[in-house]
Scaffold this motif. Structure first.
Motif, PDB file in Angstrom:
ATOM      1  N   HIS A  35      26.750  48.573  16.514  1.00 12.07           N
ATOM      2  CA  HIS A  35      25.281  48.631  16.435  1.00 12.07           C
ATOM      3  C   HIS A  35      24.863  48.781  14.972  1.00 12.07           C
ATOM      4  N   GLU A  58      20.692  41.403  17.415  1.00 10.64           N
ATOM      5  CA  GLU A  58      19.627  42.365  17.150  1.00 10.64           C
ATOM      6  C   GLU A  58      19.211  42.268  15.687  1.00 10.64           C
ATOM      7  N   GLY A  71      15.807  44.396  20.055  1.00 13.61           N
ATOM      8  CA  GLY A  71      14.866  44.640  18.957  1.00 13.61           C
ATOM      9  C   GLY A  71      13.451  44.631  19.489  1.00 13.61           C
ATOM     10  N   SER A  72      12.979  45.836  19.861  1.00 16.62           N
ATOM     11  CA  SER A  72      11.615  45.989  20.381  1.00 16.62           C
ATOM     12  C   SER A  72      11.323  45.090  21.576  1.00 16.62           C
ATOM     13  N   LEU A  77      19.244  44.110  25.102  1.00 16.03           N
ATOM     14  CA  LEU A  77      19.737  45.453  24.802  1.00 16.03           C
ATOM     15  C   LEU A  77      18.495  46.241  24.380  1.00 16.03           C
ATOM     16  N   ILE A  78      18.176  47.243  25.168  1.00 19.81           N
ATOM     17  CA  ILE A  78      16.864  47.878  25.078  1.00 19.81           C
ATOM     18  C   ILE A  78      16.997  49.302  24.569  1.00 19.81           C
ATOM     19  N   GLY A  79      16.340  49.603  23.457  1.00 19.16           N
ATOM     20  CA  GLY A  79      16.368  50.964  22.925  1.00 19.16           C
ATOM     21  C   GLY A  79      15.221  51.776  23.482  1.00 19.16           C
ATOM     22  N   GLY A  80      14.144  51.872  22.707  1.00 19.16           N
ATOM     23  CA  GLY A  80      13.002  52.725  23.050  1.00 19.16           C
ATOM     24  C   GLY A  80      12.525  52.572  24.488  1.00 19.16           C
ATOM     25  N   LYS A 102      20.575  55.667  22.680  1.00 21.45           N
ATOM     26  CA  LYS A 102      20.791  56.235  21.338  1.00 21.45           C
ATOM     27  C   LYS A 102      20.967  57.766  21.465  1.00 21.45           C
ATOM     28  N   ALA A 110      13.792  44.233  13.551  1.00 19.88           N
ATOM     29  CA  ALA A 110      13.042  44.320  14.812  1.00 19.88           C
ATOM     30  C   ALA A 110      13.407  45.577  15.605  1.00 19.88           C
ATOM     31  N   ILE A 111      14.448  46.293  15.170  1.00 17.14           N
ATOM     32  CA  ILE A 111      14.927  47.444  15.952  1.00 17.14           C
ATOM     33  C   ILE A 111      14.033  48.657  15.721  1.00 17.14           C
ATOM     34  N   GLY A 112      13.413  49.110  16.788  1.00 14.73           N
ATOM     35  CA  GLY A 112      12.609  50.332  16.730  1.00 14.73           C
ATOM     36  C   GLY A 112      11.355  50.204  15.884  1.00 14.73           C
ATOM     37  N   ASN A 139      20.045  51.217  25.764  1.00 16.22           N
ATOM     38  CA  ASN A 139      20.755  51.951  24.715  1.00 16.22           C
ATOM     39  C   ASN A 139      19.907  53.190  24.424  1.00 16.22           C
TER      40      ASN A 139
HETATM   41  P1  PGA Z   1      14.676  49.041  20.292  1.00 17.24           P
HETATM   42  O1  PGA Z   1      16.255  49.200  20.017  1.00 17.24           O
HETATM   43  O2  PGA Z   1      14.526  48.382  21.639  1.00 17.24           O
HETATM   44  O3  PGA Z   1      14.130  50.447  20.260  1.00 17.24           O
HETATM   45  O4  PGA Z   1      14.124  48.191  19.192  1.00 17.24           O
HETATM   46  C1  PGA Z   1      17.159  48.200  20.376  1.00 17.24           C
HETATM   47  C2  PGA Z   1      18.550  48.603  19.946  1.00 17.24           C
HETATM   48  O5  PGA Z   1      18.691  49.166  18.855  1.00 17.24           O
HETATM   49  O6  PGA Z   1      19.539  48.389  20.677  1.00 17.24           O
END
Ligand code: PGA
Length: 250
Positions: A95, A167, A211-212, A231-234, A11, A171-173, A9
């Motif tokens: 999200h 998520e 979430g991280s 689901l991977i953000g950063g 973003k 834990a997100i970001g 993801n």
């Molecule tokens: P993150 O984001 O891996 O940066 O914590 C995950 C997400 O929001 O999908």
């Protein structure tokens, strides 16, 4: 056996140049990925570029949001048909950043899940509790409420064509990952909720953790029986980190 899925993801990140480099990097490493499906969810404006680069690569792509409407006077919105037109397989729905910053309600998110899957996209349906809710001990009530918004309105079949992403908002970001045990507990609870309606769908639905998730914690999280990917953000913005997570999926 459920085939794991790791989805990036991005973003609101990227430029034509950085997207080019990231996609080339991911493609170059795909040969080392085993039995894990891989996808990236790009900002809408980069979807044509993503399609051009990923066609035939084995990596799928998707959007990060869609409209509940099919077409018309909805300035700034993206329709399911448009995502499909550019080869998207997935779309992230609900999200926590959309729920928080764009006031998306459980009911609206349910409508988006239905719109996406009716059109033939696979919604990546995001749910999860805030830190306050976890501290109050109401995590299960929150995820149950978010899931039942879909089941009550559209039936469990709507989930049959979806992927769920658990998520935890805290834990997100943040760099604070749920422990594999904390995540597994909630994933098992989510699967049990779906099983009450349809054991068959519960058995096959993918429940991703988000979430991280990073290269150093991905394998342990995904080794849990009810965690079917991430689901991977950063970490999805760096090809080597993203590929390491995909490899950890097995
Ligand atoms: P993150 O984001 O891996 O940066 O914590 C995950 C997400 O929001 O999908």
């Amino acid at each position: 056996m459920r085939k794991p899925l790791v989805a990036g993801n991005w973003k609101m990140n990227g430029s034509v140049g950085s997207v080019e480099a990231l996609l080339e990097g991911i493609k170059a490493g795909m040969g080392e990925i085993g039995n894990t499906s891989v996808a990236v969810c790009a900002p809408a404006i980069f979807i044509p570029q993503t399609q051009a680069r990923l066609q035939g690569s084995g990596v799928a792509w998707g959007g990060q949001d869609l409209s509940i409407h099919a077409a018309g006077a909805y300035t700034g919105e993206i329709a399911a048909a448009m995502l499909l037109d550019f080869g998207c397989k997935y779309v992230i729905v609900g999200h926590s950043e959309r729920r928080t910053y764009h006031a998306e309600s459980d009911a609206l998110v349910a409508d988006k899940v239905e719109m996406a899957r009716k059109a033939g996209l696979t919604p990546i349906f995001c749910i999860g509790e805030t830190l306050e809710e976890r501290e109050q001990g109401i995590t299960e009530q929150v995820v149950a409420r978010q899931i039942s918004a879909v089941i009550t309105k559209y039936g469990v079949e709507a989930l049959g064509d979806s992927v769920i992403a658990y998520e935890p908002v805290w834990a997100i970001g943040t760099g604070k990952t749920a422990t594999p045990e904390q995540a597994q507990d909630v994933h098992a609870f989510i699967r049990s909720l779906v099983a009450k309606e349809s054991p068959e769908i519960a058995d096959r639905i993918l429940i991703l953790y988000g979430g991280s998730m990073k290269p150093d914690n991905a394998a342990e999280l995904m080794s849990k029986p009810d965690i079917d990917g991430g689901l991977i953000g950063g970490a999805s913005l760096k090809a080597s980190d993203f590929l390491a997570i995909c490899k950890a999926g097995g």
